[in-house]
Write a protein that holds these residues in place. Structure first.
Motif, PDB file in Angstrom:
ATOM      1  N   VAL A 227     -12.340 -48.294  48.568  1.00 33.28           N
ATOM      2  CA  VAL A 227     -12.627 -49.469  47.737  1.00 33.28           C
ATOM      3  C   VAL A 227     -11.442 -49.747  46.816  1.00 33.28           C
ATOM      4  O   VAL A 227     -11.003 -50.893  46.683  1.00 33.28           O
ATOM      5  CB  VAL A 227     -13.936 -49.279  46.939  1.00 33.28           C
ATOM      6  N   GLN A 228     -10.896 -48.720  46.195  1.00 36.32           N
ATOM      7  CA  GLN A 228      -9.741 -48.900  45.319  1.00 36.32           C
ATOM      8  C   GLN A 228      -8.568 -49.482  46.102  1.00 36.32           C
ATOM      9  O   GLN A 228      -7.871 -50.376  45.623  1.00 36.32           O
ATOM     10  CB  GLN A 228      -9.343 -47.574  44.655  1.00 36.32           C
ATOM     11  N   MET A 229      -8.340 -48.991  47.309  1.00 31.69           N
ATOM     12  CA  MET A 229      -7.252 -49.511  48.140  1.00 31.69           C
ATOM     13  C   MET A 229      -7.482 -50.990  48.464  1.00 31.69           C
ATOM     14  O   MET A 229      -6.543 -51.779  48.463  1.00 31.69           O
ATOM     15  CB  MET A 229      -7.110 -48.687  49.413  1.00 31.69           C
ATOM     16  N   TYR A 230      -8.720 -51.365  48.729  1.00 27.53           N
ATOM     17  CA  TYR A 230      -9.033 -52.773  48.976  1.00 27.53           C
ATOM     18  C   TYR A 230      -8.644 -53.623  47.775  1.00 27.53           C
ATOM     19  O   TYR A 230      -8.078 -54.699  47.934  1.00 27.53           O
ATOM     20  CB  TYR A 230     -10.540 -52.942  49.236  1.00 27.53           C
ATOM     21  N   PHE A 231      -8.985 -53.161  46.584  1.00 27.96           N
ATOM     22  CA  PHE A 231      -8.671 -53.939  45.387  1.00 27.96           C
ATOM     23  C   PHE A 231      -7.171 -54.083  45.189  1.00 27.96           C
ATOM     24  O   PHE A 231      -6.713 -55.064  44.624  1.00 27.96           O
ATOM     25  CB  PHE A 231      -9.330 -53.335  44.152  1.00 27.96           C
ATOM     26  N   GLU A 232      -6.393 -53.129  45.665  1.00 27.86           N
ATOM     27  CA  GLU A 232      -4.937 -53.214  45.572  1.00 27.86           C
ATOM     28  C   GLU A 232      -4.363 -54.198  46.596  1.00 27.86           C
ATOM     29  O   GLU A 232      -3.237 -54.651  46.439  1.00 27.86           O
ATOM     30  CB  GLU A 232      -4.311 -51.828  45.777  1.00 27.86           C
ATOM     31  N   ILE A 233      -5.103 -54.569  47.644  1.00 20.74           N
ATOM     32  CA  ILE A 233      -4.554 -55.432  48.707  1.00 20.74           C
ATOM     33  C   ILE A 233      -4.231 -56.829  48.167  1.00 20.74           C
ATOM     34  O   ILE A 233      -3.114 -57.302  48.453  1.00 20.74           O
ATOM     35  CB  ILE A 233      -5.508 -55.458  49.920  1.00 20.74           C
ATOM     36  N   PRO A 234      -4.985 -57.614  47.533  1.00 22.00           N
ATOM     37  CA  PRO A 234      -6.386 -57.523  47.153  1.00 22.00           C
ATOM     38  C   PRO A 234      -7.308 -58.086  48.253  1.00 22.00           C
ATOM     39  O   PRO A 234      -7.002 -59.104  48.869  1.00 22.00           O
ATOM     40  CB  PRO A 234      -6.467 -58.394  45.901  1.00 22.00           C
ATOM     41  N   ALA A 235      -8.400 -57.395  48.447  1.00 25.92           N
ATOM     42  CA  ALA A 235      -9.436 -57.831  49.383  1.00 25.92           C
ATOM     43  C   ALA A 235     -10.772 -57.326  48.860  1.00 25.92           C
ATOM     44  O   ALA A 235     -10.818 -56.357  48.109  1.00 25.92           O
ATOM     45  CB  ALA A 235      -9.163 -57.288  50.781  1.00 25.92           C
ATOM     46  N   MET A 236     -11.826 -57.991  49.274  1.00 26.30           N
ATOM     47  CA  MET A 236     -13.163 -57.587  48.847  1.00 26.30           C
ATOM     48  C   MET A 236     -13.689 -56.518  49.797  1.00 26.30           C
ATOM     49  O   MET A 236     -13.801 -56.757  50.996  1.00 26.30           O
ATOM     50  CB  MET A 236     -14.102 -58.793  48.829  1.00 26.30           C
ATOM     51  N   PRO A 237     -13.997 -55.331  49.279  1.00 24.15           N
ATOM     52  CA  PRO A 237     -14.520 -54.283  50.150  1.00 24.15           C
ATOM     53  C   PRO A 237     -15.983 -54.543  50.490  1.00 24.15           C
ATOM     54  O   PRO A 237     -16.666 -55.278  49.775  1.00 24.15           O
ATOM     55  CB  PRO A 237     -14.386 -53.023  49.286  1.00 24.15           C
ATOM     56  N   PRO A 238     -16.462 -53.931  51.556  1.00 26.85           N
ATOM     57  CA  PRO A 238     -17.888 -54.067  51.865  1.00 26.85           C
ATOM     58  C   PRO A 238     -18.714 -53.313  50.825  1.00 26.85           C
ATOM     59  O   PRO A 238     -18.242 -52.346  50.221  1.00 26.85           O
ATOM     60  CB  PRO A 238     -18.017 -53.418  53.247  1.00 26.85           C
ATOM     61  N   MET A 239     -19.908 -53.753  50.619  1.00 32.54           N
ATOM     62  CA  MET A 239     -20.815 -53.105  49.678  1.00 32.54           C
ATOM     63  C   MET A 239     -21.602 -52.037  50.433  1.00 32.54           C
ATOM     64  O   MET A 239     -22.465 -52.364  51.238  1.00 32.54           O
ATOM     65  CB  MET A 239     -21.770 -54.119  49.047  1.00 32.54           C
TER      66      MET A 239
END
Length: 173
Positions: free
Chosen positions: A143-155
């Motif tokens: 999830v943290q890596m997604y936020f660095e992309i930035p992209a919305m991670p799955p819940m």
């Protein structure tokens, strides 16, 4: 948890969350899988492989056999499509294995060796709980890596699974 609906629900949840995350990662630009991030495991594909390898290590412990891994950071599947299939196989194995267990078999203590060579002993039930918890822990890294992309991670929160994927299950998250 011993051979109860709770144990079954937790491993079904793990399979659901693993699949949801792997499907989401497949939608990212391919270069994001190997882009380096902060942390001890630097890439999305490396974290996913680590999660898979640890599942296979504990599968071997539960089956009472050697696992053959010399590192928890092994990269058996640098290709995401192959990793997705392999992860689904081990998740399905866990569900099928758990369904065959009794309170007595889940309560049995199992001696094992960590990859480091240190010895350990846990019940089968504790090993299963560790597998579920370990995957949840590392999905947090992703999830943290997604936020660095930035992209919305799955819940993939347990309460999302219980209220959306398994309506009528344990609720009130």
């Amino acid at each position: 948890m011993a051979n109860t609906a709770m144990g079954s629900m937790l491993i079904e949840y793990k399979r659901w969350a693993d699949k949801l995350f792997l499907n989401s990662v497949a939608e990212l630009p391919p270069e994001e899988l190997t882009r380096e991030h902060a942390g001890p495991i630097k890439t999305i594909i490396a974290v996913l492989n680590h999660m898979y390898v640890v599942d296979r290590i504990w599968q071997a412990h539960l089956e009472g056999r050697e696992h053959g891994f010399t590192s928890r950071q092994a990269m058996p599947y640098p290709d995401l499509s192959e990793l997705r299939q392999a992860q689904l196989e081990v998740d399905n194995w866990l569900i099928e294995w758990y369904a065959r267990q009794s309170e007595a078999t889940l309560a049995r203590s199992i001696d094992f060796a960590f990859v480091s060579g240190n010895r350990g002993n846990m019940t089968a039930e504790a090993m299963v709980l560790h597998l579920v918890n370990h995957a949840t822990y590392h999905r947090g890294w992703l999830v943290q890596m997604y936020f660095e992309i930035p992209a919305m991670p799955p819940m993939t929160d347990l309460c999302v699974y219980l209220t959306e994927a398994q309506p009528g299950s344990l609720t009130n998250c």
